[in-house]
Each structure stands twice: as C-alpha cells, then as structure tokens.
Design a protein around this motif. Structure first.
Motif, PDB file in Angstrom:
ATOM      1  N   HIS A 181       0.819  -1.210   0.000  1.00  0.00           N
ATOM      2  CA  HIS A 181       0.000   0.000   0.000  1.00  0.00           C
ATOM      3  C   HIS A 181       0.854   1.262   0.000  1.00  0.00           C
ATOM      4  CE1 HIS A 181       0.645   1.406   4.159  1.00  0.00           C
ATOM      5  NE2 HIS A 181       0.697   0.132   4.504  1.00  0.00           N
ATOM      6  N   GLY A 182       0.192   2.382  -0.311  1.00  0.00           N
ATOM      7  CA  GLY A 182       0.864   3.674  -0.321  1.00  0.00           C
ATOM      8  C   GLY A 182       0.530   4.509   0.898  1.00  0.00           C
ATOM      9  N   PHE A 211      -1.992   5.901   6.717  1.00  0.00           N
ATOM     10  CA  PHE A 211      -2.613   4.917   5.835  1.00  0.00           C
ATOM     11  C   PHE A 211      -1.985   3.540   6.045  1.00  0.00           C
ATOM     12  CE2 PHE A 211      -3.018   9.013   3.673  1.00  0.00           C
ATOM     13  CZ  PHE A 211      -4.394   9.068   3.514  1.00  0.00           C
ATOM     14  N   GLY A 212      -2.845   2.513   5.936  1.00  0.00           N
ATOM     15  CA  GLY A 212      -2.379   1.144   6.101  1.00  0.00           C
ATOM     16  C   GLY A 212      -2.887   0.248   4.988  1.00  0.00           C
ATOM     17  N   ARG A 213      -2.722  -1.051   5.177  1.00  0.00           N
ATOM     18  CA  ARG A 213      -3.031  -1.991   4.111  1.00  0.00           C
ATOM     19  C   ARG A 213      -4.522  -2.131   3.846  1.00  0.00           C
ATOM     20  NH1 ARG A 213      -2.176  -5.117   8.673  1.00  0.00           N
ATOM     21  NH2 ARG A 213      -3.315  -7.088   8.882  1.00  0.00           N
ATOM     22  N   ASP A 214      -5.368  -1.528   4.669  1.00  0.00           N
ATOM     23  CA  ASP A 214      -6.796  -1.520   4.373  1.00  0.00           C
ATOM     24  C   ASP A 214      -7.084  -0.776   3.072  1.00  0.00           C
ATOM     25  OD1 ASP A 214      -5.858   0.690   6.005  1.00  0.00           O
ATOM     26  OD2 ASP A 214      -7.927   1.404   6.049  1.00  0.00           O
ATOM     27  N   THR A 215      -6.201   0.135   2.659  1.00  0.00           N
ATOM     28  CA  THR A 215      -6.429   0.887   1.433  1.00  0.00           C
ATOM     29  C   THR A 215      -6.269   0.026   0.184  1.00  0.00           C
ATOM     30  OG1 THR A 215      -4.128   1.633   1.320  1.00  0.00           O
ATOM     31  CG2 THR A 215      -5.684   3.042   2.498  1.00  0.00           C
ATOM     32  N   THR A 216      -5.566  -1.092   0.294  1.00  0.00           N
ATOM     33  CA  THR A 216      -5.391  -1.988  -0.851  1.00  0.00           C
ATOM     34  C   THR A 216      -6.162  -3.302  -0.687  1.00  0.00           C
ATOM     35  OG1 THR A 216      -3.245  -2.554   0.153  1.00  0.00           O
ATOM     36  CG2 THR A 216      -3.211  -1.113  -1.762  1.00  0.00           C
ATOM     37  N   ARG A 217      -6.997  -3.362   0.327  1.00  0.00           N
ATOM     38  CA  ARG A 217      -7.794  -4.579   0.528  1.00  0.00           C
ATOM     39  C   ARG A 217      -8.715  -4.841  -0.657  1.00  0.00           C
ATOM     40  NH1 ARG A 217     -12.284  -5.306   5.402  1.00  0.00           N
ATOM     41  NH2 ARG A 217     -13.172  -7.266   4.689  1.00  0.00           N
ATOM     42  N   ALA A 218      -9.330  -3.793  -1.211  1.00  0.00           N
ATOM     43  CA  ALA A 218     -10.301  -3.986  -2.287  1.00  0.00           C
ATOM     44  C   ALA A 218      -9.672  -4.633  -3.508  1.00  0.00           C
ATOM     45  CB  ALA A 218     -10.941  -2.650  -2.660  1.00  0.00           C
ATOM     46  N   ILE A 219      -8.477  -4.191  -3.899  1.00  0.00           N
ATOM     47  CA  ILE A 219      -7.877  -4.808  -5.077  1.00  0.00           C
ATOM     48  C   ILE A 219      -7.440  -6.241  -4.784  1.00  0.00           C
ATOM     49  CG2 ILE A 219      -7.252  -2.654  -6.203  1.00  0.00           C
ATOM     50  CD1 ILE A 219      -4.396  -3.016  -5.244  1.00  0.00           C
ATOM     51  N   CYS A 220      -7.103  -6.543  -3.527  1.00  0.00           N
ATOM     52  CA  CYS A 220      -6.781  -7.926  -3.171  1.00  0.00           C
ATOM     53  C   CYS A 220      -8.022  -8.818  -3.289  1.00  0.00           C
ATOM     54  CB  CYS A 220      -6.212  -7.994  -1.764  1.00  0.00           C
ATOM     55  SG  CYS A 220      -4.605  -7.212  -1.576  1.00  0.00           S
ATOM     56  N   VAL A 221      -9.173  -8.299  -2.877  1.00  0.00           N
ATOM     57  CA  VAL A 221     -10.429  -9.035  -3.014  1.00  0.00           C
ATOM     58  C   VAL A 221     -10.712  -9.299  -4.489  1.00  0.00           C
ATOM     59  CG1 VAL A 221     -12.928  -8.894  -2.682  1.00  0.00           C
ATOM     60  CG2 VAL A 221     -11.371  -8.182  -0.847  1.00  0.00           C
ATOM     61  N   ASP A 222     -10.545  -8.277  -5.312  1.00  0.00           N
ATOM     62  CA  ASP A 222     -10.790  -8.436  -6.744  1.00  0.00           C
ATOM     63  C   ASP A 222      -9.819  -9.439  -7.370  1.00  0.00           C
ATOM     64  OD1 ASP A 222     -12.161  -7.167  -9.286  1.00  0.00           O
ATOM     65  OD2 ASP A 222     -10.013  -7.284  -9.714  1.00  0.00           O
ATOM     66  N   VAL A 255       5.342 -14.879  -9.024  1.00  0.00           N
ATOM     67  CA  VAL A 255       5.131 -13.798  -8.066  1.00  0.00           C
ATOM     68  C   VAL A 255       5.230 -12.464  -8.789  1.00  0.00           C
ATOM     69  CG1 VAL A 255       6.034 -12.638  -6.012  1.00  0.00           C
ATOM     70  CG2 VAL A 255       5.970 -15.141  -6.111  1.00  0.00           C
ATOM     71  N   VAL A 256       4.215 -11.619  -8.555  1.00  0.00           N
ATOM     72  CA  VAL A 256       4.186 -10.262  -9.089  1.00  0.00           C
ATOM     73  C   VAL A 256       4.213  -9.298  -7.901  1.00  0.00           C
ATOM     74  CG1 VAL A 256       2.816  -8.569 -10.366  1.00  0.00           C
ATOM     75  CG2 VAL A 256       2.876 -10.961 -11.135  1.00  0.00           C
ATOM     76  N   LEU A 257       5.018  -8.259  -7.994  1.00  0.00           N
ATOM     77  CA  LEU A 257       5.045  -7.204  -6.989  1.00  0.00           C
ATOM     78  C   LEU A 257       4.222  -6.032  -7.497  1.00  0.00           C
ATOM     79  CD1 LEU A 257       8.864  -7.205  -6.144  1.00  0.00           C
ATOM     80  CD2 LEU A 257       7.041  -8.200  -4.765  1.00  0.00           C
ATOM     81  N   LEU A 258       3.230  -5.602  -6.714  1.00  0.00           N
ATOM     82  CA  LEU A 258       2.362  -4.500  -7.110  1.00  0.00           C
ATOM     83  C   LEU A 258       2.262  -3.522  -5.950  1.00  0.00           C
ATOM     84  CD1 LEU A 258      -0.986  -4.666  -9.010  1.00  0.00           C
ATOM     85  CD2 LEU A 258      -0.914  -3.492  -6.815  1.00  0.00           C
ATOM     86  N   GLY A 259       2.489  -2.242  -6.226  1.00  0.00           N
ATOM     87  CA  GLY A 259       2.413  -1.246  -5.163  1.00  0.00           C
ATOM     88  C   GLY A 259       1.808   0.040  -5.658  1.00  0.00           C
ATOM     89  N   HIS A 260       1.114   0.726  -4.756  1.00  0.00           N
ATOM     90  CA  HIS A 260       0.476   1.990  -5.088  1.00  0.00           C
ATOM     91  C   HIS A 260       1.225   3.140  -4.430  1.00  0.00           C
ATOM     92  CE1 HIS A 260      -2.823   5.098  -4.309  1.00  0.00           C
ATOM     93  NE2 HIS A 260      -2.584   5.145  -5.596  1.00  0.00           N
ATOM     94  N   SER A 261       1.534   4.181  -5.209  1.00  0.00           N
ATOM     95  CA  SER A 261       2.128   5.402  -4.686  1.00  0.00           C
ATOM     96  C   SER A 261       3.477   5.091  -4.023  1.00  0.00           C
ATOM     97  CB  SER A 261       1.145   6.079  -3.722  1.00  0.00           C
ATOM     98  OG  SER A 261       1.532   7.394  -3.418  1.00  0.00           O
ATOM     99  N   ALA A 262       3.633   5.347  -2.728  1.00  0.00           N
ATOM    100  CA  ALA A 262       4.873   4.960  -2.048  1.00  0.00           C
ATOM    101  C   ALA A 262       5.076   3.454  -2.085  1.00  0.00           C
ATOM    102  CB  ALA A 262       4.859   5.459  -0.609  1.00  0.00           C
ATOM    103  N   GLY A 263       3.973   2.700  -2.116  1.00  0.00           N
ATOM    104  CA  GLY A 263       4.089   1.255  -2.277  1.00  0.00           C
ATOM    105  C   GLY A 263       4.654   0.866  -3.626  1.00  0.00           C
ATOM    106  N   GLY A 264       4.424   1.707  -4.646  1.00  0.00           N
ATOM    107  CA  GLY A 264       5.055   1.472  -5.938  1.00  0.00           C
ATOM    108  C   GLY A 264       6.558   1.602  -5.851  1.00  0.00           C
ATOM    109  N   HIS A 265       7.022   2.592  -5.087  1.00  0.00           N
ATOM    110  CA  HIS A 265       8.457   2.712  -4.834  1.00  0.00           C
ATOM    111  C   HIS A 265       8.997   1.446  -4.180  1.00  0.00           C
ATOM    112  CE1 HIS A 265      11.274   3.353  -1.415  1.00  0.00           C
ATOM    113  NE2 HIS A 265      12.062   3.715  -2.394  1.00  0.00           N
ATOM    114  N   LEU A 266       8.287   0.965  -3.154  1.00  0.00           N
ATOM    115  CA  LEU A 266       8.767  -0.216  -2.422  1.00  0.00           C
ATOM    116  C   LEU A 266       8.732  -1.469  -3.293  1.00  0.00           C
ATOM    117  CD1 LEU A 266       7.072   0.556   1.006  1.00  0.00           C
ATOM    118  CD2 LEU A 266       9.505   0.748   0.453  1.00  0.00           C
TER     119      LEU A 266
END
Length: 251
Positions: free
Chosen positions: A52-53, A60-71, A118-129
């Motif tokens: 997450h970003g 902000f925590g990993r709840d912000t990327t929960r929806a895409i994990c569900v999808d 394995v794919v690494l996917l990150g949003h915003s600052a998570g994209g950096h990581l």
C-alpha cells in the motif's frame, strides 16, 4: 476528491465482496503483518504481493489496498497484502526496506503459493517499495501504480509535503548513501520486467516520475512498459469498481 469518503466506499465494497483471508505475522513488531487471500476453489494463477501507499506515513495502512486484493482473488490470483513500519511507527530508511524484505522471506515459506509466479504491485509509495524489492530478488513482474519511482526527484520536488525527505531523513545531498540504498532509479537494472502505470491527471505523484523511471530502465536493459492512462488520477488505479483497474489487470 474526498479521500475519506472514497476509502470508506472501498471498505464497504471490500466487506461485501471479500473472500476469507488469513493474517500472518512475519516479524515481532505490531506492523509486521500481512494478509494472505487465496482464490475460492481454485489453484492460484500466481501470487501478487500488494504494497500500500500513503507517502510512507502512518496515517494509511493496508486496508487501502484490501479492495484490489479481493478483486484479485475473484480473478484467480492469490495476494499477500503487506503492512510495514512507516514514518510515525518506526519506519523510514532502512527500517521500512527491512520490513518488505522480511515479508517476502516469510512468504517464501508459505504453501500453497511457493511454486507460482510472483508479481510485486504497489500503489504510490508502495510502488516505490515494489520497484525496490524487485531489485533485490527476481520476480515475474513488478507493477507500480502511480508510483514514487524516482525517490531523489520526489525529494527535490517536495511531493507529499516533503514525504521523501521524511522517509529518508534528508536530501539526496545530505544522505547520498541512503538514496543509493533506497532509490530504485539508482539501482537499475533490476532484472525484472516492469509495467509502470500512471494516470495522466495524477495530482499527488507527478507522472513525470514514472516517465523518467521507464526511460532509465529501458536504457539500463530492463524490460519496461509505461502505461499512462488518460484522464486518470491517483486513486482510480486502486479502485476495482472502475474500468481503469480492469485495464491494469489485463495489461
């Protein structure tokens, strides 16, 4: 955009569509947690490590990327939604990087996901990581979404009210060794294919950061595709209710 309202809507959508997830502790500290979701009644097509970003800050925590994990689970993918120490909870450089490394090492021990791509996917600052992590181990692909792909340039631009400066603890001139360690743009080639996604209307992280990274990666010899989405902002890329997300997944 009313960010709080948007995140609340995403949370409601996640509750309505969620599949079962199991939370694991990959280390001893409170933020050392990650959620593993598996697709229902199917062998995973692969596993997506989701980071997450939030400009590396504790709001902000990993709840912000929960929806895409569900999808992703509905599409047949397993996901590993990682929490980590952020600025305000003991994070920064190198602590946050250490957490991402530890979360990936723990994932290696889990079944039944050990033998899938394995794919690494990150949003915003998570994209950096995600990009940083792709430079530490080979993966099938890395996908930053609106990512802070160039840490030094982010620091110079002062994006996120100086978020990169807070994360690293100084400017590139003051802490060159930490930028050498933490900036994926300085660690090319990574050796992993990248799909760099950015909305043309992103008002949080300038699209130019992704353009710069994609060009540098290409010049360094990494397979790297830039997907710039017209009329798309910073948060549509993590909203599974949108056509934007479908475009990313299909990419």
């Amino acid at each position: 955009m009313d960010l709080d309202r948007f995140l609340a809507e995403l949370a409601d959508w996640s509750i309505q569509h969620d599949v079962s997830a199991q939370t694991y502790r990959y280390g001893p500290l409170p933020d050392h947690e990650a959620d593993l979701r598996l697709p229902p009644d199917a062998t995973p097509r692969g596993l997506v490590v989701v980071i997450h970003g939030g400009f590396w800050r504790s709001r902000f925590g990993r709840d912000t990327t929960r929806a895409i994990c569900v999808d992703l689970a509905q599409r047949g993918w397993a996901s590993w939604n990682v929490e980590y120490r952020r600025v305000g909870t003991g994070g920064g450089v190198p602590e946050t990087l250490d957490d991402i490394t530890a979360a990936l090492l723990y994932l290696d021990e889990l079944a039944p996901v050990g033998d899938v791509p394995v794919v690494l996917l990150g949003h915003s600052a998570g994209g950096h990581l995600a990009l940083w992590a792709a430079g530490t181990r080979p993966v099938a692909a890395v996908v930053p979404l609106g990512g802070v792909c160039d840490l030094a340039e982010a620091a110079r631009l002062g994006i996120g009210d100086g978020a990169a400066l807070d994360f690293v603890g100084g400017t590139p001139e003051q802490r060159p060794e930490l930028y050498d360690l933490a900036d994926p743009a300085r660690r090319l080639p990574s050796g992993s294919p990248a799909l760099v996604v950015h909305g043309s209307d992103d008002d949080r992280v300038p699209p130019e950061l992704s353009r710069r990274y994609a060009q540098a990666a290409h010049e360094a010899g990494d397979p790297c595709q830039l997907l710039e989405l017209e009329d798309v902002g910073h948060f549509e890329v993590i909203d599974p209710r949108t056509a934007t997300w479908s475009t990313i997944v299909q990419g």
